[in-house]
Motif scaffolding. Structure first.
Motif, PDB file in Angstrom:
ATOM      1  N   TYR A  37      36.657  45.017  36.728  1.00 48.30           N
ATOM      2  CA  TYR A  37      36.932  46.142  37.629  1.00 48.30           C
ATOM      3  C   TYR A  37      37.361  45.646  39.013  1.00 48.30           C
ATOM      4  CZ  TYR A  37      34.538  48.863  34.028  1.00 48.30           C
ATOM      5  OH  TYR A  37      34.174  49.449  32.836  1.00 48.30           O
ATOM      6  N   ILE A  38      36.708  44.578  39.467  1.00 51.78           N
ATOM      7  CA  ILE A  38      37.070  44.021  40.782  1.00 51.78           C
ATOM      8  C   ILE A  38      38.504  43.493  40.762  1.00 51.78           C
ATOM      9  CG2 ILE A  38      36.574  42.168  42.436  1.00 51.78           C
ATOM     10  CD1 ILE A  38      33.588  42.450  41.538  1.00 51.78           C
ATOM     11  N   ASN A  39      38.836  42.766  39.717  1.00 46.16           N
ATOM     12  CA  ASN A  39      40.194  42.202  39.638  1.00 46.16           C
ATOM     13  C   ASN A  39      41.259  43.286  39.503  1.00 46.16           C
ATOM     14  OD1 ASN A  39      39.411  39.523  39.914  1.00 46.16           O
ATOM     15  ND2 ASN A  39      39.077  39.258  37.716  1.00 46.16           N
ATOM     16  N   PHE A  40      40.950  44.319  38.720  1.00 47.36           N
ATOM     17  CA  PHE A  40      41.903  45.429  38.596  1.00 47.36           C
ATOM     18  C   PHE A  40      42.015  46.161  39.932  1.00 47.36           C
ATOM     19  CE2 PHE A  40      43.445  48.677  35.176  1.00 47.36           C
ATOM     20  CZ  PHE A  40      44.706  48.652  35.751  1.00 47.36           C
ATOM     21  N   GLY A  41      40.881  46.273  40.640  1.00 52.11           N
ATOM     22  CA  GLY A  41      40.916  46.864  41.981  1.00 52.11           C
ATOM     23  C   GLY A  41      41.817  46.088  42.912  1.00 52.11           C
ATOM     24  N   HIS A  46      46.844  45.826  45.843  1.00 58.10           N
ATOM     25  CA  HIS A  46      48.085  45.096  46.104  1.00 58.10           C
ATOM     26  C   HIS A  46      49.304  46.020  46.055  1.00 58.10           C
ATOM     27  CE1 HIS A  46      50.791  41.650  46.190  1.00 58.10           C
ATOM     28  NE2 HIS A  46      51.418  42.131  45.135  1.00 58.10           N
ATOM     29  N   VAL A  47      49.261  47.028  45.180  1.00 59.74           N
ATOM     30  CA  VAL A  47      50.392  47.962  45.055  1.00 59.74           C
ATOM     31  C   VAL A  47      50.120  49.269  45.807  1.00 59.74           C
ATOM     32  CG1 VAL A  47      51.196  46.958  42.902  1.00 59.74           C
ATOM     33  CG2 VAL A  47      49.568  48.857  42.805  1.00 59.74           C
ATOM     34  N   HIS A  48      49.119  49.233  46.707  1.00 60.91           N
ATOM     35  CA  HIS A  48      48.796  50.355  47.601  1.00 60.91           C
ATOM     36  C   HIS A  48      48.300  51.605  46.875  1.00 60.91           C
ATOM     37  CE1 HIS A  48      50.582  47.763  50.538  1.00 60.91           C
ATOM     38  NE2 HIS A  48      51.787  47.872  50.011  1.00 60.91           N
ATOM     39  N   GLU A  49      47.711  51.416  45.712  1.00 67.59           N
ATOM     40  CA  GLU A  49      47.045  52.524  45.006  1.00 67.59           C
ATOM     41  C   GLU A  49      45.589  52.543  45.465  1.00 67.59           C
ATOM     42  OE1 GLU A  49      48.158  54.754  42.859  1.00 67.59           O
ATOM     43  OE2 GLU A  49      50.117  54.032  42.209  1.00 67.59           O
ATOM     44  N   TYR A  50      45.408  52.954  46.721  1.00 65.92           N
ATOM     45  CA  TYR A  50      44.110  52.775  47.364  1.00 65.92           C
ATOM     46  C   TYR A  50      42.985  53.613  46.741  1.00 65.92           C
ATOM     47  CZ  TYR A  50      46.740  50.318  50.986  1.00 65.92           C
ATOM     48  OH  TYR A  50      47.547  49.429  51.655  1.00 65.92           O
ATOM     49  N   GLU A  51      43.279  54.852  46.400  1.00 61.30           N
ATOM     50  CA  GLU A  51      42.233  55.701  45.825  1.00 61.30           C
ATOM     51  C   GLU A  51      41.761  55.148  44.483  1.00 61.30           C
ATOM     52  OE1 GLU A  51      43.094  59.850  45.673  1.00 61.30           O
ATOM     53  OE2 GLU A  51      43.698  59.959  47.778  1.00 61.30           O
ATOM     54  N   LYS A  52      42.700  54.717  43.658  1.00 63.51           N
ATOM     55  CA  LYS A  52      42.337  54.139  42.361  1.00 63.51           C
ATOM     56  C   LYS A  52      41.576  52.832  42.555  1.00 63.51           C
ATOM     57  CE  LYS A  52      46.142  56.098  39.624  1.00 63.51           C
ATOM     58  NZ  LYS A  52      47.360  55.788  38.830  1.00 63.51           N
ATOM     59  N   ALA A  53      42.042  52.017  43.487  1.00 67.38           N
ATOM     60  CA  ALA A  53      41.368  50.740  43.749  1.00 67.38           C
ATOM     61  C   ALA A  53      39.930  50.980  44.191  1.00 67.38           C
ATOM     62  CB  ALA A  53      42.131  49.968  44.827  1.00 67.38           C
ATOM     63  N   TYR A  57      36.485  49.414  42.513  1.00 64.07           N
ATOM     64  CA  TYR A  57      35.496  48.626  43.255  1.00 64.07           C
ATOM     65  C   TYR A  57      34.113  49.293  43.181  1.00 64.07           C
ATOM     66  CZ  TYR A  57      39.282  45.892  45.425  1.00 64.07           C
ATOM     67  OH  TYR A  57      40.356  45.063  45.656  1.00 64.07           O
ATOM     68  N   LYS A  58      34.092  50.602  43.321  1.00 59.62           N
ATOM     69  CA  LYS A  58      32.803  51.306  43.287  1.00 59.62           C
ATOM     70  C   LYS A  58      32.189  51.279  41.889  1.00 59.62           C
ATOM     71  CE  LYS A  58      33.326  54.186  47.371  1.00 59.62           C
ATOM     72  NZ  LYS A  58      33.409  55.560  47.939  1.00 59.62           N
ATOM     73  N   LYS A  59      33.023  51.288  40.861  1.00 64.34           N
ATOM     74  CA  LYS A  59      32.513  51.134  39.496  1.00 64.34           C
ATOM     75  C   LYS A  59      31.867  49.764  39.326  1.00 64.34           C
ATOM     76  CE  LYS A  59      31.816  51.902  35.109  1.00 64.34           C
ATOM     77  NZ  LYS A  59      30.738  52.811  34.668  1.00 64.34           N
ATOM     78  N   ALA A  60      32.493  48.742  39.899  1.00 64.69           N
ATOM     79  CA  ALA A  60      31.919  47.395  39.837  1.00 64.69           C
ATOM     80  C   ALA A  60      30.549  47.366  40.508  1.00 64.69           C
ATOM     81  CB  ALA A  60      32.858  46.394  40.511  1.00 64.69           C
ATOM     82  N   LEU A  61      30.417  48.085  41.624  1.00 66.04           N
ATOM     83  CA  LEU A  61      29.142  48.105  42.343  1.00 66.04           C
ATOM     84  C   LEU A  61      28.083  48.921  41.608  1.00 66.04           C
ATOM     85  CD1 LEU A  61      30.499  48.348  45.983  1.00 66.04           C
ATOM     86  CD2 LEU A  61      29.265  46.427  44.952  1.00 66.04           C
ATOM     87  N   TYR A  72      33.984  43.026  49.514  1.00 64.16           N
ATOM     88  CA  TYR A  72      35.132  42.422  50.199  1.00 64.16           C
ATOM     89  C   TYR A  72      36.408  43.194  49.872  1.00 64.16           C
ATOM     90  CZ  TYR A  72      38.763  39.101  51.471  1.00 64.16           C
ATOM     91  OH  TYR A  72      39.880  38.517  52.025  1.00 64.16           O
ATOM     92  N   GLY A  73      36.567  43.568  48.596  1.00 62.94           N
ATOM     93  CA  GLY A  73      37.738  44.350  48.191  1.00 62.94           C
ATOM     94  C   GLY A  73      37.798  45.693  48.897  1.00 62.94           C
ATOM     95  N   LEU A  74      36.653  46.361  48.978  1.00 61.04           N
ATOM     96  CA  LEU A  74      36.600  47.648  49.690  1.00 61.04           C
ATOM     97  C   LEU A  74      36.953  47.457  51.160  1.00 61.04           C
ATOM     98  CD1 LEU A  74      33.392  49.284  48.159  1.00 61.04           C
ATOM     99  CD2 LEU A  74      35.710  50.216  48.034  1.00 61.04           C
ATOM    100  N   GLY A  75      36.421  46.398  51.756  1.00 63.10           N
ATOM    101  CA  GLY A  75      36.745  46.124  53.158  1.00 63.10           C
ATOM    102  C   GLY A  75      38.237  45.953  53.361  1.00 63.10           C
ATOM    103  N   GLY A  76      38.879  45.236  52.433  1.00 62.70           N
ATOM    104  CA  GLY A  76      40.317  45.007  52.554  1.00 62.70           C
ATOM    105  C   GLY A  76      41.135  46.273  52.448  1.00 62.70           C
ATOM    106  N   LEU A  77      40.760  47.143  51.516  1.00 62.67           N
ATOM    107  CA  LEU A  77      41.578  48.358  51.365  1.00 62.67           C
ATOM    108  C   LEU A  77      41.348  49.331  52.521  1.00 62.67           C
ATOM    109  CD1 LEU A  77      40.149  51.210  50.100  1.00 62.67           C
ATOM    110  CD2 LEU A  77      39.892  49.732  48.130  1.00 62.67           C
TER     111      LEU A  77
END
Length: 222
Positions: A37-41, A46-53, A57-61, A72-77
């Protein structure tokens, strides 16, 4: 090469559809593993699909509340969307959970920079520079924070280190020019403004600095 590694390589090679397909397969095969899930996020971000990302990330958590890389991924987006307070909170949590990498310290420092909290940015940018001492962008931002805190002697040393990495770094030359003016070294300032303009001819701040210094030197040298 396992499927997850293959997907990451495809993403790095900009084969994004191929990477997405592989990440989907990884998740289907390992639905309780947060890594997929993190990697798919990361890919979605990367392709600016922020809501999906964000959902990935939240599923991973949900699967692992201590997954530092998900924070870290959430922070980046959030940073990409200029939600700097939310970005800051997630980067801080990633560090609390043990993520000890230059990038997370750098990004946390930059969230404080973006909020004009330069004093707070300093220790994180300093730590990032310690962890990745050859990264010119990390060094430059650290130097900039020092300059913004009026620690000009230390800032000068850092900007000079940036130039050791890349002597065509126009902004490092510009900032060294400004520091030279504070040190009452007009000829040094002019040399740095000229170097900045050679590296980047449309550097407006360097052009303005050069013009003012040339006028000053003309008036004071007869």
């Amino acid at each position: 090469m396992d499927k997850n590694t293959e997907a990451i390589k495809s993403m790095q090679d900009n084969k994004l559809k191929e990477a997405a397909k592989l990440f989907e397969e990884v998740i289907q095969e390992n639905p309780d593993d947060p890594v997929g899930y993190i990697n798919f996020g990361n890919l979605l971000e990367h392709v600016h699909e922020y809501e999906k990302a964000e959902r990935f990330y939240k599923k991973a958590l949900e699967l692992d509340p201590n997954a530092a890389t998900a924070y870290y991924g959430l922070g980046g987006l959030y940073f990409d969307q200029s939600a700097y307070q939310k970005a800051q909170e997630n980067f801080q949590q990633a560090i609390r959970l043990g993520l000890e990498e230059a990038d997370v310290y750098y990004m946390l420092g930059m969230t404080f920079q973006k909020q004009s909290q330069f004093k707070l940015s300093l220790p994180y940018l300093q730590r990032a520079a310690e962890l990745h001492e050859n990264d010119e962008e990390i060094l430059f931002q650290y130097g900039l924070s020092l300059a913004q805190m009026n620690q000009l002697h230390d800032a000068k040393a850092v900007f000079e280190k940036v130039l050791m990495q890349n002597n065509q770094h126009s902004d490092a030359h510009y900032n060294l020019g400004v520091i030279a003016l504070y040190e009452d070294c007009a000829t040094d300032a002019l040399a740095h403004f000229n170097a900045a303009l050679r590296a980047q001819p449309d550097h407006i701040l360097a052009a303005n600095g050069k013009k003012k210094v040339e006028m000053y030197l003309k008036e004071n040298n007869g």
